[in-house]
Design a protein around this motif. Structure first.
Motif, PDB file in Angstrom:
ATOM      1  N   SER A  73       0.820  -1.212   0.000  1.00 15.14           N
ATOM      2  CA  SER A  73       0.000   0.000   0.000  1.00 15.14           C
ATOM      3  C   SER A  73       0.858   1.269   0.000  1.00 15.14           C
ATOM      4  O   SER A  73       1.620   1.521   0.938  1.00 15.14           O
ATOM      5  N   LYS A  74       0.726   2.065  -1.051  1.00 13.48           N
ATOM      6  CA  LYS A  74       1.454   3.335  -1.125  1.00 13.48           C
ATOM      7  C   LYS A  74       0.922   4.317  -0.091  1.00 13.48           C
ATOM      8  O   LYS A  74       1.678   5.109   0.478  1.00 13.48           O
ATOM      9  N   GLU A  75      -0.387   4.255   0.154  1.00 11.07           N
ATOM     10  CA  GLU A  75      -1.002   5.144   1.144  1.00 11.07           C
ATOM     11  C   GLU A  75      -0.451   4.878   2.544  1.00 11.07           C
ATOM     12  O   GLU A  75      -0.085   5.805   3.271  1.00 11.07           O
ATOM     13  N   LEU A  76      -0.354   3.609   2.917  1.00 11.53           N
ATOM     14  CA  LEU A  76       0.201   3.254   4.223  1.00 11.53           C
ATOM     15  C   LEU A  76       1.679   3.627   4.293  1.00 11.53           C
ATOM     16  O   LEU A  76       2.152   4.142   5.320  1.00 11.53           O
ATOM     17  N   SER A  77       2.410   3.370   3.213  1.00  9.64           N
ATOM     18  CA  SER A  77       3.831   3.706   3.176  1.00  9.64           C
ATOM     19  C   SER A  77       4.066   5.189   3.405  1.00  9.64           C
ATOM     20  O   SER A  77       4.952   5.586   4.168  1.00  9.64           O
ATOM     21  N   MET A  78       3.265   6.034   2.766  1.00  8.80           N
ATOM     22  CA  MET A  78       3.419   7.480   2.924  1.00  8.80           C
ATOM     23  C   MET A  78       3.001   7.919   4.322  1.00  8.80           C
ATOM     24  O   MET A  78       3.620   8.809   4.916  1.00  8.80           O
ATOM     25  N   ASP A  79       1.970   7.282   4.854  1.00  8.82           N
ATOM     26  CA  ASP A  79       1.426   7.697   6.147  1.00  8.82           C
ATOM     27  C   ASP A  79       2.328   7.295   7.311  1.00  8.82           C
ATOM     28  O   ASP A  79       2.516   8.063   8.263  1.00  8.82           O
ATOM     29  N   LYS A  80       2.938   6.090   7.234  1.00  6.28           N
ATOM     30  CA  LYS A  80       3.672   5.564   8.382  1.00  6.28           C
ATOM     31  C   LYS A  80       5.175   5.384   8.162  1.00  6.28           C
ATOM     32  O   LYS A  80       5.947   5.425   9.122  1.00  6.28           O
TER      33      LYS A  80
END
Length: 463
Positions: free
Chosen positions: A93-100
């Motif tokens: 997940s790119k979204e999770l990678s950017m968020d965390k």
């Protein structure tokens, strides 16, 4: 049995079963009358796929069923699930990678914690522990065993010369399980292909296509092409050592995970090459191409647990799953039911032990998703894989606490046979069993990792 022999038996069992005898266990838990009434103290054989072992104490009451347990209460609506896009998975997940993780892949971030723990001397994270863990993955990460192409080991031309292997589907089911056992599978089942459980696309967006125009598995730049004639899935389990899981959540504990994954590659790669030698197509799979848990359930290897993992009657969730898709004619196994899902409704141990609170504590399954990586539509216990993976990173790359906590993931002793046997026939004692699991010293994950390296003894295997 006379009283002298019974006392001797109890004394022996006390030494190997945390100081409690069969008789005292029944008295302490208050279930003696119920167990006797259910007729559980018998000598019997389980019926689950591929297994021929005996339980001298308990009838597991493992029953073959016409529908896979994920379609039976307390679950529902599995048919609503769409084919999963691997790019939505928390690992990608790119979204999770950017968020965390600052835009980095999760394992890059986890490596920072590993180095920090090594430098600080945290038990279970030493350079020795990490080298042990890394090497355990050798067959999974360092070999082409999951290749869609023949490995060049089997003599493919021989089958072309003499003709394909021929036997009845029932015979092939038996033969396949004998071969799988020799190749290291702890238990093996066969499922009819359900395209719903295959990925729609990989993490980069390349689709998996079931094709009537291809006679062999084919990978191009555009797609993965799977011949429609390939309609049987051989599912093999690689047991992990629960004695190692007691060191969770350290890297030392994760070594048994790497060993399990390597066994997956060994079993699937060899099975695929064996089938190619018979003149048929085979695609070996780990966590790629298809989902593992629902296919294993279809193959008669267990039920779906609260933690989202397979629960096997003997090994619990302490397994890794590999698969081989093939066009070899094989009679499928029937799904099984043994009370695991009902036990999960009241047990809660994995959810209570989870440090990131990623596992649902709702008594009943629902259609409420927990994160963007979940595949919506089914009534089940959804796991928040985003908070779970974040916990992995902060642990240095893994966890295993939910596995260590699960009452099904225990060595094969009469106490655990009793628990499995009774819970398969009635839910009355489920909460009592969950409590007794802790009282007897099981379900803990706080063993000092130094004990592993300092002891003169090897960690005992359980299977």
């Amino acid at each position: 049995m006379d009283s002298e022999k019974e006392n001797t038996l109890d004394q022996k069992e006390e030494k190997r079963s945390v100081g409690i005898s069969r008789r005292n266990f029944f008295k302490a838990s208050g279930i003696a009358a119920g167990v006797a009434a259910l007729g559980l103290v018998t000598k019997s054989q389980p019926v689950y796929a591929g297994q021929e072992s005996e339980s001298a104490i308990v009838n597991f009451a493992v029953q073959e069923v016409d529908q896979s347990p994920y379609n039976l209460p307390p679950f529902a609506n599995a048919e609503n699930l769409k084919r999963y896009e691997l790019g939505k998975n928390a690992f990608y997940s790119k979204e999770l990678s950017m968020d965390k993780f600052g835009g980095n892949p999760w394992h890059i971030e986890a490596e920072k914690y590993i180095v920090k723990f090594i430098k600080e001397g945290v038990p279970g994270y030493s350079l020795m522990d990490n080298a042990f863990y890394d090497a355990a993955w050798a067959s999974y990460k360092g070999t082409p065993l999951f290749s869609w192409e023949p490995l060049g080991v089997s003599n493919i031309k021989r089958a072309e010369t003499v003709g394909k292997w021929e036997a009845t589907p029932e015979q092939n089911n038996r033969y396949i399980k004998k071969v799988a056992n020799e190749y290291g599978s702890g238990d093996t089942g066969v499922a009819v292909l359900n395209e719903q459980w295959f990925l729609s696309q990989d993490e980069k967006g390349k689709p998996y296509v079931f094709s009537t125009e291809h006679s062999k598995p084919t990978i191009t730049e555009e797609a993965y092409y799977i011949p429609k004639t390939m309609n049987r899935v051989i599912v093999m389990l690689a047991p992990m050592n629960p004695n190692m899981l007691k060191y969770a959540p350290t890297t030392l504990s994760e070594a048994t995970v790497g060993t399990g994954y390597s066994q997956m590659a060994e079993s699937a790669g060899k099975m695929a090459e064996f089938i190619r030698g018979l003149g048929y197509n085979a695609i070996p799979m780990g966590n790629d191409a298809s989902l593992s848990v629902p296919i294993a359930i279809d193959a008669g290897l267990g039920e779906l647990g609260r933690h989202g993992l397979l629960v096997h009657p003997e090994y619990g969730s302490s397994v890794r799953i590999s698969k081989v898709l093939t066009d070899l004619p094989i009679a499928p196994d029937k799904p099984i039911s043994f009370g695991a899902a009902e036990f999960c409704r009241t047990c809660m141990k994995c959810a209570e032990a989870c440090p990131s609170e990623s596992i649902s504590k709702d008594k009943d399954p629902s259609d409420k998703v927990a994160c963007a990586s979940n595949n919506p539509g089914m009534k089940k216990w959804y796991v928040n894989t985003w908070t779970c993976l974040n916990q992995w990173v902060e642990n240095g790359g893994g966890c295993n606490i939910c596995l260590s906590a699960c009452p099904y993931n225990k060595p094969k002793t009469w106490i655990h046979d009793v628990v499995k046997g009774v819970s398969a026939k009635t839910t009355v004692f489920n909460s009592t069993f969950a409590t007794l699991d802790d009282a007897l010293g099981y379900g803990t994950h706080d063993k000092n990792p130094k004990e592993f390296w300092d002891s003169d003894k090897n960690v005992p295997k359980w299977w």
